[in-house]
Design a protein around this motif. Structure first.
Motif, short mmCIF file in Angstrom:
data_model
loop_
_atom_site.label_atom_id
_atom_site.label_comp_id
_atom_site.label_asym_id
_atom_site.label_seq_id
_atom_site.Cartn_x
_atom_site.Cartn_y
_atom_site.Cartn_z
N GLU A 1 -4.41 -4.29 2.31
CA GLU A 1 -4.29 -3.33 1.21
C GLU A 1 -3.07 -2.45 1.43
N GLY A 2 -2.45 -2.01 0.35
CA GLY A 2 -1.27 -1.18 0.48
C GLY A 2 -0.74 -0.73 -0.86
N THR A 3 0.48 -0.26 -0.89
CA THR A 3 1.12 0.17 -2.12
C THR A 3 2.02 -0.94 -2.64
N SER B 1 3.56 6.80 -1.85
CA SER B 1 2.83 7.22 -0.66
C SER B 1 1.54 6.44 -0.58
N PHE B 2 1.29 5.85 0.57
CA PHE B 2 0.08 5.05 0.72
C PHE B 2 -1.11 5.93 1.01
N ILE B 3 -2.19 5.72 0.25
CA ILE B 3 -3.45 6.41 0.47
C ILE B 3 -4.50 5.36 0.76
N PRO B 4 -5.00 5.31 1.99
CA PRO B 4 -6.00 4.30 2.33
C PRO B 4 -7.25 4.43 1.47
N SER B 5 -7.89 3.32 1.17
CA SER B 5 -9.13 3.34 0.40
C SER B 5 -10.23 4.00 1.21
N PRO B 6 -11.24 4.60 0.54
CA PRO B 6 -12.37 5.14 1.29
C PRO B 6 -13.06 4.09 2.15
N ALA B 7 -13.08 2.85 1.68
CA ALA B 7 -13.73 1.77 2.43
C ALA B 7 -13.03 1.49 3.75
N SER B 8 -11.75 1.80 3.84
CA SER B 8 -10.99 1.51 5.06
C SER B 8 -11.45 2.34 6.24
N GLY B 9 -12.11 3.48 5.95
CA GLY B 9 -12.54 4.37 7.02
C GLY B 9 -11.40 5.16 7.62
N SER C 1 1.78 -2.88 4.26
CA SER C 1 0.43 -3.24 4.70
C SER C 1 -0.21 -2.12 5.50
N SER C 2 -1.52 -2.09 5.44
CA SER C 2 -2.26 -1.11 6.24
C SER C 2 -3.51 -1.76 6.78
N ILE C 3 -4.59 -1.69 6.02
CA ILE C 3 -5.87 -2.22 6.47
C ILE C 3 -5.94 -3.72 6.17
N THR C 4 -6.30 -4.48 7.19
CA THR C 4 -6.52 -5.91 7.00
C THR C 4 -7.99 -6.15 6.70
N TRP C 5 -8.25 -7.03 5.75
CA TRP C 5 -9.61 -7.42 5.39
C TRP C 5 -9.73 -8.94 5.46
N LEU C 6 -10.91 -9.42 5.83
CA LEU C 6 -11.23 -10.84 5.69
C LEU C 6 -12.18 -10.96 4.52
N ILE C 7 -11.79 -11.74 3.51
CA ILE C 7 -12.62 -11.85 2.32
C ILE C 7 -13.14 -13.28 2.14
N GLU C 8 -14.34 -13.37 1.57
CA GLU C 8 -14.99 -14.64 1.27
C GLU C 8 -15.65 -14.51 -0.10
N ARG C 9 -15.91 -15.63 -0.76
CA ARG C 9 -16.69 -15.61 -1.98
C ARG C 9 -18.05 -15.00 -1.70
N GLU C 10 -18.52 -14.16 -2.61
CA GLU C 10 -19.83 -13.56 -2.45
C GLU C 10 -20.91 -14.63 -2.53
#
Length: 280
Positions: free
Chosen positions: A137-139, A145-153, A178-187
């Motif tokens: 996630e990023g800008t 200015s990058f503001i991290p998502s609340p989910a990023s902690g 780039s900032s927070i890395t996420w691993l995503i999968e289909r729900e």
């Protein structure tokens, strides 16, 4: 919920009749070893909606809901690695990358495993490895200015206080910071899960599904020339309600530490003998 921009990288691909994951760079595994390598895509970032609060958690990861182009995903990040200290941005990135590499390499092994079982006439249960992607996630450009998502902690001040060396390492050669890395999968929704092994626990099974996993573990150990074993193996039912295929996810692998526990605990099932495998 928070709108975020993400850029994507794929470490493996698998044909699927379900809605595909977002577009990402395709990476070809080493044809002999299945080793994975990747680069972040240079494509334009896509917008997604990420929930602010996790809906599930494991021993090391929090799980959030993410929607991209109307498709539902789960997004995972590390929050604990067994200690009390907070998981840093770089450690989270490295841990999820390792998991992605394990998933990609397992998919490589599984394709070869199925081919060999078919050629030997060995009947096995249907398994696939989860289709996944790594996202950051990023800008959308360097002037914002990058503001991290609340989910990023991560608080905005924590990101701004990063060392310049860390910021440089996180910066991408594309149009997204780039900032927070996420691993995503289909729900997968509300599905039944089955745990086949633990971190250092490798039980044997007599039913078809369990015996298939035992055989596959033995295959990976031999195919990797006794340098790799799979651990924490768990599976859920397929996204397709008409399919009996189970989906492997959240896998671990051991290269040196942990291999001995597999060798000590593995009891060959009948299918191991049918495949001509020596004892582990």
């Amino acid at each position: 919920m928070t709108s975020i921009y993400v850029e994507l990288v794929r470490l493996q691909s698998r044909s699927s009749s379900a809605t595909p994951a977002p577009p990402a760079t395709q990476v070809v595994a080493d044809a002999k070893t299945g080793e994975q390598s990747f680069t972040w895509t240079a494509e334009n970032p896509v917008s997604g909606v990420l929930t602010d609060v996790s809906f599930n958690k494991g021993k090391s990861k929090l799980v959030f809901k993410l929607t991209i182009n109307g498709v539902a995903y789960v997004a995972k990040r590390c929050y604990s690695l067994g200690g009390e200290s907070k998981v840093s941005i770089l450690v989270n990135r490295d841990q999820l990358t390792k998991e992605g590499i394990t998933l990609g390499r397992t998919n490589f092994f599984l394709k070869n495993f199925k081919q060999e079982c078919d050629s030997e006439g060995i009947e096995i249960s249907a398994f696939d490895v989860t289709d996944f992607a790594l996202v950051r996630e990023g800008t959308v450009n360097s002037t914002e200015s990058f503001i991290p998502s609340p989910a990023s902690g991560l608080a905005p001040s924590e990101y701004s206080d990063l060392l310049e060396a860390e910021k440089a390492e996180l910066a991408a050669d594309s149009n997204i910071l780039s900032s927070i890395t996420w691993l995503i999968e289909r729900e997968r929704g509300d599905v039944q899960l089955r745990k086949y092994s633990g971190t250092l626990d490798h039980p044997s099974y007599s039913d078809k599904q369990g015996a298939t996993i035992n055989l596959f573990q033995h295959y990976v150990y031999l195919f990797s020339r006794k340098t790799l074993v799979l651990a924490d193996i768990q599976a859920s039912e397929s996204h397709d309600k008409h399919s009996h295929t189970s989906i492997l996810f959240d896998l671990m692998s051991h290269r040196i530490n942990g291999i001995k526990s597999f060798v000590d605990q593995h009891n060959c099932v009948q299918k191991c003998a049918q495949m001509g495998f020596p004892r582990a």
